[in-house]
Design a protein around this motif. Structure first.
Motif, PDB file in Angstrom:
ATOM      1  N   LYS A  43      10.317  10.986 -33.933  1.00 19.16           N
ATOM      2  CA  LYS A  43      11.353  11.906 -34.419  1.00 19.16           C
ATOM      3  C   LYS A  43      10.876  12.724 -35.613  1.00 19.16           C
ATOM      4  CE  LYS A  43      14.101   8.472 -35.465  1.00 19.16           C
ATOM      5  NZ  LYS A  43      13.269   7.307 -35.096  1.00 19.16           N
ATOM      6  N   SER A  44      10.354  12.015 -36.628  1.00 18.48           N
ATOM      7  CA  SER A  44       9.920  12.726 -37.836  1.00 18.48           C
ATOM      8  C   SER A  44       8.775  13.666 -37.514  1.00 18.48           C
ATOM      9  CB  SER A  44       9.479  11.736 -38.916  1.00 18.48           C
ATOM     10  OG  SER A  44      10.581  10.994 -39.354  1.00 18.48           O
ATOM     11  N   THR A  45       7.872  13.220 -36.653  1.00 21.03           N
ATOM     12  CA  THR A  45       6.745  14.071 -36.266  1.00 21.03           C
ATOM     13  C   THR A  45       7.257  15.359 -35.629  1.00 21.03           C
ATOM     14  OG1 THR A  45       5.375  12.115 -35.942  1.00 21.03           O
ATOM     15  CG2 THR A  45       4.605  14.148 -34.922  1.00 21.03           C
ATOM     16  N   MET A 158      16.955  17.926 -41.064  1.00 22.72           N
ATOM     17  CA  MET A 158      17.324  16.761 -41.867  1.00 22.72           C
ATOM     18  C   MET A 158      16.711  15.505 -41.272  1.00 22.72           C
ATOM     19  SD  MET A 158      21.248  17.570 -42.787  1.00 22.72           S
ATOM     20  CE  MET A 158      21.766  19.254 -43.157  1.00 22.72           C
ATOM     21  N   ASP A 159      15.960  14.773 -42.104  1.00 22.88           N
ATOM     22  CA  ASP A 159      15.296  13.561 -41.626  1.00 22.88           C
ATOM     23  C   ASP A 159      15.956  12.337 -42.259  1.00 22.88           C
ATOM     24  OD1 ASP A 159      13.653  11.658 -40.588  1.00 22.88           O
ATOM     25  OD2 ASP A 159      11.779  12.639 -41.170  1.00 22.88           O
ATOM     26  N   GLU A 160      16.806  11.670 -41.507  1.00 24.16           N
ATOM     27  CA  GLU A 160      17.524  10.472 -41.954  1.00 24.16           C
ATOM     28  C   GLU A 160      18.090  10.653 -43.358  1.00 24.16           C
ATOM     29  OE1 GLU A 160      16.801   7.052 -40.262  1.00 24.16           O
ATOM     30  OE2 GLU A 160      15.185   7.647 -38.926  1.00 24.16           O
ATOM     31  N   PRO A 161      18.836  11.718 -43.599  1.00 21.35           N
ATOM     32  CA  PRO A 161      19.254  12.006 -44.976  1.00 21.35           C
ATOM     33  C   PRO A 161      20.229  10.974 -45.550  1.00 21.35           C
ATOM     34  CG  PRO A 161      20.405  13.462 -43.474  1.00 21.35           C
ATOM     35  CD  PRO A 161      19.387  12.707 -42.662  1.00 21.35           C
TER      36      PRO A 161
HETATM   37 MG   LIG Z   1      10.971   8.988 -39.241  1.00 19.47          MG
END
Ligand SMILES: [Mg+2]
Ligand SMILES: Nc1ncnc2c1ncn2[C@@H]1O[C@H](COP(=O)(O)OP(=O)(O)O)[C@@H](O)[C@H]1O
Length: 417
Positions: A43-45, A158-161
């Motif tokens: 996901k983050s990638t 937004m990454d796991e904000p």
């Molecule tokens: Mg991640």
């Protein structure tokens, strides 16, 4: 226009890890899309490739119709909000929120106007002159979002904000994020590993597993028509129950007895006669048989089972029953259990079934009780590759997202000649 299109996007890290594999995804202008999946699924990638913080190994990324693979992050008109938001402790909320604008040499009057506008949206107006130390966790998280909002980007990433916030605050902030996104109408891609968060937030949810996209759909379709075992097991809490079953014409031999297959599954079943499949039923597809009678519920199937445990949740009761029959065994299920945490996938190596009953139920642990199950809600899956059998795939794929539908209304087609 800030629609985003990922065409066959792949990420190979220098050590050979393929973190994202052939990802195809279209995000409409103004849409709120959630990327969800277990930790490490890429996901983050994927998000960092959209932001330009990570090179794309293969495929093309389009923003607003233009290929931006080679464009620097600062030229992509994107603002990112991370899980760990470091606010400057010696600066006030106003200074923290306006800092990026100050760096960009935006004149003070305009800077103040933008910060005050964002503060109003975020309900931070009365805190503008405070320092971060004097704010609650939720307020600090809103300041972090404010820093992104003042830049008025075309896209929010937004990454796991919310994952640093405690459970209660997370639920509150979820509503906030949703409200803010609707008010601003900015295209947003939001990453989370939490399926509940994903289901409550987005217009559309994209489920990923091990670098691959599994299904993109509305929360409701993901829940009701999962494309495969993984999506079925990952979405929903408590998770769907899985068990082995054998197709026998229009009927299915299950550990609960021989049940009629719903009409929607019959065509698929006809081509799989005699085959052993994995069947799935969500906890709410069961009821205390006595209550099902009182409610005059039609169709379905009754069976008797031993109740091993009951948990009263107030508005419902979870009753765990022992599965008498074969435990569903498949490599797919074993992997899913490992991906999502084994205990969350009933049938994934266990023989317990979770049922979700009306609070009036009188079933007791340690006793045998009669249960009813809604056969219309049955799912069946191919045990080899996990695909859902008899799903109305074409219908689902063709359904436009709310944002796409809005767009079509706004741009009527030219009359045909
Ligand atoms: Mg991640
Ligand atoms: N810089 C890197 N080099 C090599 N592998 C990486 C790097 N960053 C992430 N990975 C790997 O890529 C996969 C996906 O990671 P990530 O995108 O962070 O997953 P998620 O955000 O879904 O938890 C994981 O297996 C992770 O270990």
């Amino acid at each position: 226009m800030a629609d985003i299109e990922l065409q066959g996007i792949t990420k190979r890290y220098p050590d050979g890890t393929e973190a994202v594999k052939d990802l195809n995804l279209k995000i409409a202008d103004g849409e709120f899309v959630i990327l969800v999946g277990p930790s490490g699924c890429g996901k983050s990638t994927a998000l960092r490739m959209i932001a330009g913080l990570e090179d794309i190994s293969d495929g093309e990324l389009l923003i607003g119709g233009q290929v931006v693979n080679e464009r620097a992050p600062k030229d992509r008109d994107i603002a990112m909000v991370f899980q760990s938001y470091a606010l400057y402790p010696h600066m006030t909320v106003r200074q923290n929120m306006g800092f990026a604008l100050e760096l960009a040499k935006v004149p003070e009057a305009e800077r103040n106007r933008k910060v005050e506008e964002a503060a109003e949206i975020l309900d931070l107006t009365q805190h503008l002159d405070r320092k971060p130390a004097n704010l609650s966790g939720g307020q600090r998280q809103r300041v972090a979002m404010g820093r992104a909002i003042v830049r008025d980007p075309s896209v929010f990433l937004m990454d796991e904000p919310l994952s640093n916030l405690d459970a209660k605050l997370r639920v509150q902030m979820r509503t906030e994020v949703s409200r803010i996104q609707q008010r601003l109408g900015t295209t947003t891609v939001y990453v989370t590993h939490d399926q509940t968060e994903a289901m409550t937030l987005g217009d559309r949810v994209a489920v990923m597993r091990a670098g691959r996209l599994q299904q993109v759909d509305s929360p409701r379709n993901l829940y009701e028509q999962p494309a495969n075992l993984f999506v079925a097991g990952f979405i929903g809490s408590p998770a769907m129950n899985f068990f082995s079953a054998d197709i026998d014409g229009d009927r299915l031999a299950t550990p609960f007895g021989d049940v009629p297959l719903p009409h929607r599954l019959r065509a698929a079943a006809a081509s799989a006669h005699g085959k052993r499949v994995i069947a799935g039923l969500r906890p709410e597809s069961f009821e205390d048989a006595e209550i099902a009678h009182q409610q005059n519920r039609q169709g379905g199937h009754e069976f008797e089972a031993e109740v091993e445990l009951t948990e009263s949740m107030g508005s419902e009761v979870y009753a765990y029953i022992r599965l008498e029959g074969d435990v569903a065994e498949s490599d797919e299920l074993a992997e899913i259990a490992a991906d999502t945490g084994a205990s969350e996938v009933p049938g994934g190596g266990t023989s317990q079934v979770v049922t979700r009953l009306s609070p009036e139920t009188s079933v007791r642990h340690g006793e045998r009780a009669r249960f009813w199950l809604d056969t219309d809600k049955l799912h069946i899956f191919d045990p080899d590759d996990g695909t859902s059998l008899g799903r109305e795939q074409d219908v689902v794929a063709a359904a436009p997202s709310p944002a796409e539908a809005r767009q079509e209304e706004a741009a009527p087609r030219a009359p045909s000649a």
